[in-house]
Motif scaffolding. Structure first.
Motif, mmCIF file in Angstrom:
data_model
loop_
_atom_site.group_PDB
_atom_site.id
_atom_site.type_symbol
_atom_site.label_atom_id
_atom_site.label_comp_id
_atom_site.label_asym_id
_atom_site.label_seq_id
_atom_site.Cartn_x
_atom_site.Cartn_y
_atom_site.Cartn_z
ATOM 1 N N MET A 1 39.229 51.180 41.107
ATOM 2 C CA MET A 1 38.584 50.069 40.399
ATOM 3 C C MET A 1 39.568 49.469 39.415
ATOM 4 S SD MET A 1 34.979 50.146 38.265
ATOM 5 C CE MET A 1 34.088 48.643 37.919
ATOM 6 N N LYS A 2 39.682 48.135 39.424
ATOM 7 C CA LYS A 2 40.580 47.444 38.505
ATOM 8 C C LYS A 2 39.788 46.524 37.593
ATOM 9 C CE LYS A 2 44.955 47.554 40.998
ATOM 10 N NZ LYS A 2 46.166 46.781 41.377
ATOM 11 N N LEU A 3 40.074 46.634 36.292
ATOM 12 C CA LEU A 3 39.454 45.783 35.283
ATOM 13 C C LEU A 3 40.558 45.021 34.563
ATOM 14 C CD1 LEU A 3 37.883 48.731 35.354
ATOM 15 C CD2 LEU A 3 36.489 47.650 33.606
ATOM 16 N N ALA A 4 40.309 43.743 34.283
ATOM 17 C CA ALA A 4 41.327 42.924 33.628
ATOM 18 C C ALA A 4 40.695 42.058 32.554
ATOM 19 C CB ALA A 4 42.037 42.049 34.648
ATOM 20 N N THR A 5 41.517 41.671 31.593
ATOM 21 C CA THR A 5 41.100 40.749 30.541
ATOM 22 C C THR A 5 42.120 39.633 30.426
ATOM 23 O OG1 THR A 5 40.442 40.537 28.218
ATOM 24 C CG2 THR A 5 42.229 42.084 28.693
ATOM 25 N N TRP A 6 41.613 38.413 30.137
ATOM 26 C CA TRP A 6 42.509 37.248 30.065
ATOM 27 C C TRP A 6 41.864 36.176 29.197
ATOM 28 C CZ3 TRP A 6 44.275 34.150 35.045
ATOM 29 C CH2 TRP A 6 45.339 33.298 34.717
ATOM 30 N N ASN A 7 42.519 35.819 28.119
ATOM 31 C CA ASN A 7 42.131 34.653 27.331
ATOM 32 C C ASN A 7 42.767 33.442 28.015
ATOM 33 O OD1 ASN A 7 42.229 32.448 25.518
ATOM 34 N ND2 ASN A 7 42.004 33.805 23.763
ATOM 35 N N VAL A 8 41.909 32.607 28.634
ATOM 36 C CA VAL A 8 42.436 31.511 29.448
ATOM 37 C C VAL A 8 42.639 30.217 28.662
ATOM 38 C CG1 VAL A 8 41.630 32.386 31.648
ATOM 39 C CG2 VAL A 8 40.084 30.988 30.258
ATOM 40 N N ASN A 9 42.161 30.182 27.401
ATOM 41 C CA ASN A 9 42.403 29.015 26.557
ATOM 42 C C ASN A 9 41.977 27.718 27.252
ATOM 43 O OD1 ASN A 9 43.251 27.465 24.396
ATOM 44 N ND2 ASN A 9 45.413 27.500 24.970
ATOM 45 N N SER A 223 36.442 54.648 27.110
ATOM 46 C CA SER A 223 35.871 55.939 26.728
ATOM 47 C C SER A 223 36.642 57.080 27.396
ATOM 48 C CB SER A 223 34.406 55.992 27.135
ATOM 49 O OG SER A 223 34.268 55.840 28.542
ATOM 50 N N ASP A 224 36.380 58.298 26.939
ATOM 51 C CA ASP A 224 37.115 59.463 27.450
ATOM 52 C C ASP A 224 36.918 59.662 28.947
ATOM 53 O OD1 ASP A 224 38.197 60.025 24.994
ATOM 54 O OD2 ASP A 224 36.734 61.580 24.477
ATOM 55 N N SER A 225 35.729 59.384 29.451
ATOM 56 C CA SER A 225 35.488 59.561 30.884
ATOM 57 C C SER A 225 36.349 58.606 31.704
ATOM 58 C CB SER A 225 34.012 59.353 31.212
ATOM 59 O OG SER A 225 33.616 58.035 30.869
ATOM 60 N N LEU A 226 36.545 57.386 31.214
ATOM 61 C CA LEU A 226 37.414 56.442 31.910
ATOM 62 C C LEU A 226 38.885 56.772 31.677
ATOM 63 C CD1 LEU A 226 35.618 53.002 31.435
ATOM 64 C CD2 LEU A 226 35.411 54.657 33.305
ATOM 65 N N LYS A 227 39.193 57.302 30.517
ATOM 66 C CA LYS A 227 40.570 57.748 30.250
ATOM 67 C C LYS A 227 41.002 58.777 31.279
ATOM 68 C CE LYS A 227 43.291 60.130 26.683
ATOM 69 N NZ LYS A 227 43.243 60.731 25.312
ATOM 70 N N ALA A 228 40.087 59.653 31.662
ATOM 71 C CA ALA A 228 40.402 60.680 32.660
ATOM 72 C C ALA A 228 40.665 60.074 34.035
ATOM 73 C CB ALA A 228 39.259 61.686 32.755
ATOM 74 N N ARG A 229 40.166 58.871 34.271
ATOM 75 C CA ARG A 229 40.350 58.189 35.551
ATOM 76 C C ARG A 229 41.472 57.152 35.528
ATOM 77 N NH1 ARG A 229 34.607 55.727 36.661
ATOM 78 N NH2 ARG A 229 35.820 54.654 38.299
ATOM 79 N N ALA A 230 42.039 56.888 34.356
ATOM 80 C CA ALA A 230 43.036 55.822 34.226
ATOM 81 C C ALA A 230 44.331 56.175 34.960
ATOM 82 C CB ALA A 230 43.325 55.557 32.754
ATOM 83 N N LEU A 231 44.794 55.249 35.786
ATOM 84 C CA LEU A 231 46.029 55.433 36.551
ATOM 85 C C LEU A 231 47.164 54.565 36.045
ATOM 86 C CD1 LEU A 231 44.540 55.444 40.170
ATOM 87 C CD2 LEU A 231 45.141 57.428 38.764
ATOM 88 N N ALA A 232 46.839 53.403 35.508
ATOM 89 C CA ALA A 232 47.873 52.478 35.026
ATOM 90 C C ALA A 232 47.221 51.392 34.190
ATOM 91 C CB ALA A 232 48.619 51.844 36.196
ATOM 92 N N CYS A 233 47.994 50.821 33.281
ATOM 93 C CA CYS A 233 47.571 49.644 32.534
ATOM 94 C C CYS A 233 48.811 48.786 32.302
ATOM 95 C CB CYS A 233 46.907 50.008 31.211
ATOM 96 S SG CYS A 233 46.194 48.565 30.369
ATOM 97 N N ASP A 234 48.751 47.560 32.783
ATOM 98 C CA ASP A 234 49.933 46.698 32.780
ATOM 99 C C ASP A 234 49.621 45.320 32.220
ATOM 100 O OD1 ASP A 234 51.794 48.490 34.423
ATOM 101 O OD2 ASP A 234 50.088 48.270 35.788
ATOM 102 N N ILE A 235 50.631 44.711 31.636
ATOM 103 C CA ILE A 235 50.572 43.315 31.227
ATOM 104 C C ILE A 235 51.242 42.491 32.324
ATOM 105 C CG2 ILE A 235 51.332 41.620 29.531
ATOM 106 C CD1 ILE A 235 51.346 43.917 27.450
#
Length: 258
Positions: A1-9, A223-235
């Motif tokens: 599962m991939k989640l992203a955030t973007w301020n598109v202005n 949260s900690d449960s998602l931290k345990a599942r985190a594989l990568a976080c990139d800009i």
């Protein structure tokens, strides 16, 4: 599962870029900030044609947030704003997606520490903290994505001395950020990357992007449960290179399946 955030202005201006980015990066959840659109002007048809469903809270000229989810995922238990906090500015929307409670927030900028907008920022942060605390208590899998308008530490600004004590970097703002962390959340980007000069926003002026003189103010706290599942976080800097880009660029979190 991939989640992203973007301020598109401005989603009106940046819609073609959002659609292109989703085609190139078919994330499961995309949180958008600064839609700058009235509620009835949201491009629902175009978003759905791209294979996404959406919940949004629009506002003309300023603010506005949205959560886009890739089909067949759905949004449930959608909440607009911060419950119990009377705010004419539309900055927060929350929904459950694939078992994850997703909060999309466009934090107050504050303008300057001596501005009348700065006390509003601190009051808004306090209200958000209370809301996040209640959501973390109610949902094991929780993620807070958005433009925080806070650079957590000196690694997150191109010139710490010049930024010291100024808005985005002032001690009260940073303290508010770490109070969110203290609720049981982790800065997902810093789980993987400890380097300085990692930024998500660059001023349009003075070739700041080309010179990599920016700040890291777009974050995904989990949260900690998602931290345990985190594989990568990139800009992802690619959209910042496009013609007429947003001054922000996406941040993407990759989670392992449960």
């Amino acid at each position: 599962m991939k989640l992203a955030t973007w301020n598109v202005n401005s989603l009106k201006v940046r819609l073609p870029q959002v659609l292109q980015w989703l085609q190139d990066n078919p994330v499961d959840v995309l949180c958008l900030q600064e839609l700058k659109l009235d509620q009835d002007k949201f491009p629902q048809e175009e978003i759905e044609a791209a294979g996404y469903r959406a919940a949004w809270l629009g506002q003309k000229t300023y603010n506005g947030v949205a959560i886009l989810v890739r089909s067949p995922l759905t949004l449930s238990d959608v909440v607009s704003g911060i419950p119990g906090y009377d705010d004419v500015q539309r900055r927060v929307i929350t929904a459950t997606v694939g078992g994850v409670r997703v909060m999309c927030a466009y934090f107050v900028n504050g303008e300057a520490v001596d501005s009348e907008k700065y006390p509003y920022k601190l009051a808004w942060l306090a209200a958000l903290e209370g809301y996040v605390a209640s959501e973390v208590a109610a949902h094991t899998d929780f993620a807070l994505l958005g433009d925080y308008n806070i650079a957590p530490d000196d690694r997150d600004v191109y010139d710490p001395e010049a930024w010291q004590g100024k808005v985005l970097c002032s001690e009260p703002e940073r303290a508010a950020f770490f109070r969110l962390i203290a609720l049981g959340l982790s800065d997902s980007f810093r789980l993987f990357n400890q380097d300085d000069k990692q930024y998500s926003w660059w001023d349009y002026r003075a070739m700041m992007f080309r010179r990599n003189l920016g700040v890291r103010i777009d974050h995904i706290l989990i949260s900690d449960s998602l931290k345990a599942r985190a594989l990568a976080c990139d800009i992802d800097k690619v959209p910042r290179k496009w013609e007429r880009p947003s001054d922000h660029t996406p941040v993407v979190l990759t989670l392992a399946a449960e």
